[in-house]
Design a protein around this motif. Sequence first.
Motif, PDB file in Angstrom:
ATOM      1  N   PRO A   1      27.554   7.670  18.895  1.00  0.00           N
ATOM      2  CA  PRO A   1      26.660   7.348  17.792  1.00  0.00           C
ATOM      3  C   PRO A   1      25.483   6.482  18.226  1.00  0.00           C
ATOM      4  O   PRO A   1      25.545   5.776  19.219  1.00  0.00           O
ATOM      5  CB  PRO A   1      27.555   6.593  16.820  1.00  0.00           C
ATOM      6  CG  PRO A   1      28.762   6.233  17.564  1.00  0.00           C
ATOM      7  CD  PRO A   1      28.869   7.057  18.766  1.00  0.00           C
ATOM      8  N   ASN A   2      24.446   6.555  17.378  1.00  0.00           N
ATOM      9  CA  ASN A   2      23.232   5.807  17.674  1.00  0.00           C
ATOM     10  C   ASN A   2      23.422   4.336  17.315  1.00  0.00           C
ATOM     11  O   ASN A   2      24.112   4.013  16.364  1.00  0.00           O
ATOM     12  CB  ASN A   2      22.074   6.344  16.838  1.00  0.00           C
ATOM     13  CG  ASN A   2      22.011   7.844  16.907  1.00  0.00           C
ATOM     14  OD1 ASN A   2      22.161   8.417  17.973  1.00  0.00           O
ATOM     15  ND2 ASN A   2      21.831   8.481  15.757  1.00  0.00           N
ATOM     16  N   GLN A   3      22.748   3.487  18.062  1.00  0.00           N
ATOM     17  CA  GLN A   3      22.687   2.079  17.658  1.00  0.00           C
ATOM     18  C   GLN A   3      21.383   1.931  16.906  1.00  0.00           C
ATOM     19  O   GLN A   3      20.333   2.218  17.443  1.00  0.00           O
ATOM     20  CB  GLN A   3      22.678   1.185  18.874  1.00  0.00           C
ATOM     21  CG  GLN A   3      24.008   1.200  19.593  1.00  0.00           C
ATOM     22  CD  GLN A   3      24.117   0.084  20.602  1.00  0.00           C
ATOM     23  OE1 GLN A   3      23.218  -0.722  20.711  1.00  0.00           O
ATOM     24  NE2 GLN A   3      25.205   0.047  21.311  1.00  0.00           N
ATOM     25  N   GLU A   4      21.451   1.495  15.653  1.00  0.00           N
ATOM     26  CA  GLU A   4      20.230   1.466  14.868  1.00  0.00           C
ATOM     27  C   GLU A   4      20.311   0.434  13.768  1.00  0.00           C
ATOM     28  O   GLU A   4      21.367  -0.133  13.505  1.00  0.00           O
ATOM     29  CB  GLU A   4      19.974   2.844  14.262  1.00  0.00           C
ATOM     30  CG  GLU A   4      21.153   3.347  13.478  1.00  0.00           C
ATOM     31  CD  GLU A   4      20.880   4.716  12.904  1.00  0.00           C
ATOM     32  OE1 GLU A   4      20.822   4.783  11.686  1.00  0.00           O
ATOM     33  OE2 GLU A   4      20.705   5.661  13.667  1.00  0.00           O
ATOM     34  N   THR A   5      19.149   0.229  13.136  1.00  0.00           N
ATOM     35  CA  THR A   5      19.102  -0.761  12.062  1.00  0.00           C
ATOM     36  C   THR A   5      18.464  -0.159  10.802  1.00  0.00           C
ATOM     37  O   THR A   5      18.089  -0.888   9.906  1.00  0.00           O
ATOM     38  CB  THR A   5      18.263  -1.983  12.495  1.00  0.00           C
ATOM     39  OG1 THR A   5      16.987  -1.500  12.910  1.00  0.00           O
ATOM     40  CG2 THR A   5      18.930  -2.746  13.613  1.00  0.00           C
ATOM     41  N   GLY A   6      18.321   1.145  10.744  1.00  0.00           N
ATOM     42  CA  GLY A   6      17.663   1.812   9.626  1.00  0.00           C
ATOM     43  C   GLY A   6      18.525   1.817   8.379  1.00  0.00           C
ATOM     44  O   GLY A   6      19.572   1.178   8.325  1.00  0.00           O
TER      45      GLY A   6
ATOM     46  N   THR B   1      21.194   2.836   5.559  1.00  0.00           N
ATOM     47  CA  THR B   1      22.548   3.379   5.722  1.00  0.00           C
ATOM     48  C   THR B   1      22.762   4.608   4.847  1.00  0.00           C
ATOM     49  O   THR B   1      23.738   5.316   5.041  1.00  0.00           O
ATOM     50  CB  THR B   1      23.587   2.304   5.357  1.00  0.00           C
ATOM     51  OG1 THR B   1      23.217   1.724   4.110  1.00  0.00           O
ATOM     52  CG2 THR B   1      23.650   1.232   6.416  1.00  0.00           C
TER      53      THR B   1
ATOM     54  N   ARG C   1      25.051  -2.132  15.054  1.00  0.00           N
ATOM     55  CA  ARG C   1      25.399  -1.062  14.115  1.00  0.00           C
ATOM     56  C   ARG C   1      25.453   0.272  14.811  1.00  0.00           C
ATOM     57  O   ARG C   1      24.622   0.570  15.666  1.00  0.00           O
ATOM     58  CB  ARG C   1      24.363  -1.020  12.990  1.00  0.00           C
ATOM     59  CG  ARG C   1      24.793  -1.837  11.798  1.00  0.00           C
ATOM     60  CD  ARG C   1      23.695  -2.074  10.819  1.00  0.00           C
ATOM     61  NE  ARG C   1      22.960  -0.883  10.439  1.00  0.00           N
ATOM     62  CZ  ARG C   1      22.126  -0.847   9.399  1.00  0.00           C
ATOM     63  NH1 ARG C   1      21.978  -1.905   8.652  1.00  0.00           N
ATOM     64  NH2 ARG C   1      21.453   0.237   9.123  1.00  0.00           N
TER      65      ARG C   1
ATOM     66  N   THR D   1      25.994   4.519  14.058  1.00  0.00           N
ATOM     67  CA  THR D   1      25.969   5.535  12.995  1.00  0.00           C
ATOM     68  C   THR D   1      26.332   6.898  13.564  1.00  0.00           C
ATOM     69  O   THR D   1      25.917   7.250  14.668  1.00  0.00           O
ATOM     70  CB  THR D   1      24.566   5.617  12.364  1.00  0.00           C
ATOM     71  OG1 THR D   1      24.227   4.342  11.834  1.00  0.00           O
ATOM     72  CG2 THR D   1      24.505   6.637  11.250  1.00  0.00           C
TER      73      THR D   1
ATOM     74  N   ASP E   1      25.952  14.543  18.258  1.00  0.00           N
ATOM     75  CA  ASP E   1      26.140  13.553  17.211  1.00  0.00           C
ATOM     76  C   ASP E   1      26.759  12.290  17.773  1.00  0.00           C
ATOM     77  O   ASP E   1      26.583  11.210  17.243  1.00  0.00           O
ATOM     78  CB  ASP E   1      27.061  14.101  16.122  1.00  0.00           C
ATOM     79  CG  ASP E   1      26.315  15.118  15.301  1.00  0.00           C
ATOM     80  OD1 ASP E   1      25.080  15.158  15.409  1.00  0.00           O
ATOM     81  OD2 ASP E   1      26.979  15.880  14.600  1.00  0.00           O
ATOM     82  N   GLU E   2      27.563  12.465  18.797  1.00  0.00           N
ATOM     83  CA  GLU E   2      28.227  11.314  19.358  1.00  0.00           C
ATOM     84  C   GLU E   2      27.930  11.261  20.843  1.00  0.00           C
ATOM     85  O   GLU E   2      27.754  12.298  21.460  1.00  0.00           O
ATOM     86  CB  GLU E   2      29.728  11.424  19.125  1.00  0.00           C
ATOM     87  CG  GLU E   2      30.048  11.324  17.633  1.00  0.00           C
ATOM     88  CD  GLU E   2      31.546  11.224  17.384  1.00  0.00           C
ATOM     89  OE1 GLU E   2      32.244  10.701  18.268  1.00  0.00           O
ATOM     90  OE2 GLU E   2      31.979  11.697  16.349  1.00  0.00           O
TER      91      GLU E   2
ATOM     92  N   GLU F   1      25.525   5.501  -1.705  1.00  0.00           N
ATOM     93  CA  GLU F   1      26.316   5.183  -0.523  1.00  0.00           C
ATOM     94  C   GLU F   1      27.535   4.395  -0.977  1.00  0.00           C
ATOM     95  O   GLU F   1      27.465   3.666  -1.971  1.00  0.00           O
ATOM     96  CB  GLU F   1      25.485   4.404   0.492  1.00  0.00           C
ATOM     97  CG  GLU F   1      24.895   3.125  -0.048  1.00  0.00           C
ATOM     98  CD  GLU F   1      24.013   2.408   0.958  1.00  0.00           C
ATOM     99  OE1 GLU F   1      23.583   3.044   1.939  1.00  0.00           O
ATOM    100  OE2 GLU F   1      23.764   1.220   0.752  1.00  0.00           O
TER     101      GLU F   1
END
Lengths: 423, 203
Positions: A26-31, A33, B105, B107, A23-24, B60
């Motif tokens: 963490p991912n860098q993403e833009t999807g 939330t 970002r 997550t 899980d860590e 959320e």
Amino acid sequence: MCKLLMIGIFAVVLPALALPLPDEPPNQETGPTNVNTRLIVESVQVSGRDSVKLSNPLRSDLDQVAGQKFDPPLLERLRDRIKQELRVPEVRMHVVKGGMPDHVVVNFEIGAEREKHFALDLSRFLYHSKQGWSGQGHATVNIHENAFSFGMVSDGDRLSERFAGIQAGFERRHVGTDRLHLRFDFSSFHEQWNQATLLQAAPDEIYRTRTHFSPMATVVILEPLEASFGVDFARYRLSLPVAKTESSNAVVTTLRYHQRWGSAGVHQGTPGGEHDIRASYSLRAGTHVLESDPVFVRHQTEARYRLRRGHQDLAVGFLAGRISGRAPLFERFVLGNAETLRGWNKFSLDPLGASHVAHGSIDYSYRGFLVFYDTGAVWDRPEDREQKQSLGVGCKKSGFQLAVAFPVKSGTVTPVFYAGMNF
Amino acid sequence: MRERTIKPWWVIAAFFSGLAFAMWAEELILTTHESRLEFSAPRVHFLVGKPLERLRNASEVPFAVKVTLWSGTRNHLLREVQTRFVVSYDLWEERFAVTNLVTPRRTARHLTSIAAEAWCLKEMSTDVTGIRADEPLWARLDIRAEEVKEAGLPFGRGSISDSGINLTPLIEIFSRPANATQPHWIEETGPVTLDELRRGRRG
């Protein structure tokens, strides 16, 4: 050598495939939330009072959500539409696990009833470069099935006069049955007149104040057709050297039809679009039986068809009317305002208003960009009838409109600007 | 007469009990890791109450987290770090996902509520290069759950219809005390020096 290379590749790749991704870090993403957007909507339900009264287009849009991915902004928009359509103060959205894995059930629960609900509305607001400001607002208190309203208005657009004053009303939406509504309206206005009107009017046609009391009953004959019956008791004080009050008491009958079908397409690519058709016929008859001073019969018919598909919005409107007898000025037909023959000045067309009217309009908007065409005529005698046309462009969004309109004529053309809401 | 003595294991037990109590009593704990100052607050739980209710309804919930540092004196503001996190709760996995909205970002998914809270605070770590090791520091942690946007907009969605603009939401906004219903948590600690933190004393 080749075998060794293959073994080396498998030795590196296979353990990497077999190991679960941590899980860590963490991912860098833009999807999205919201992690629930991966879930599928199994079904959408609406529960609570008045849920059966939802329109077909809204029901259709709700049904379309089932089978789609869980989309909170879309569901919030649908919740707002339910609130608007049913006029309820609160609609709660509950989301729970569905019967199938990774599916959810969405339930819109219609909350508190209209009881003691207070609403303050700015129902109309307009600036017209020829006629100035117009505005109308009202406060409504709902107690059980009763609605009490009080409002103020100043309108220099709809009639040949500018009228300003107060309006009060009481409405009961359920009288033994949902098919019968009762309404009582009271209004009191002061008038202002344009010089062009004063020059053409006879002295006994101009009034300083007028008050109306109008009890009305509405019967839903067969959804979506309804009929209203009532009386409009109007008293107006003439602007004569000797104060004189006249009465215009008219029997009022109105037939209304309103139907919507199809869907505007909350999901792109929905075929067909949302269709909305409204039509009405109104008869007002001032008669000596009700001790009316002017005796007249006024017929008016209106129809409006609207098609919305995606970002496109097309509206076609039609208006026709005729008055026989001698009607007071507030009953006469006016063209050349913010709704009809946009671009023309109503005082140059007919400063007193007319006894006959015919009008048609086409509005088309795409992504808020608006173009429109109006045509029509007002006349008292057949030889006065002259068809006028106008064109305009502007922008329109969420009830707000800003536009410039031009009369189609030879000679000097003066554009008319207007901006406002719900006109 | 037999002399009464205190047994050593009683002393050890008292020491560890005191330490445990002190740790338990601390709301905001500072630690250093290389040149970064890290924050943890094991007793502060913000995924509770109304925010948790909204999360369990598949919504959320955005949280605004702010860390403030003072150095030298309590009045000398050294640094403020502000970040927004968006938390959501997977209805089927029954685990939380958190996104730090600061670019780029980041997550984290499949977290328990405690792990999600800890991850947010870990993301608030700040570089303390250049701060004297013997300089006293004070720290404050401020966490606020943001309200639903719709309620904050006087002419937001749902206020405009065919019958006009409904002004009632505007009246409601001006009628209620500011942020009266906004869940928030504030914790403070200090004074503490980087030397003390590196020697093992918690802030």
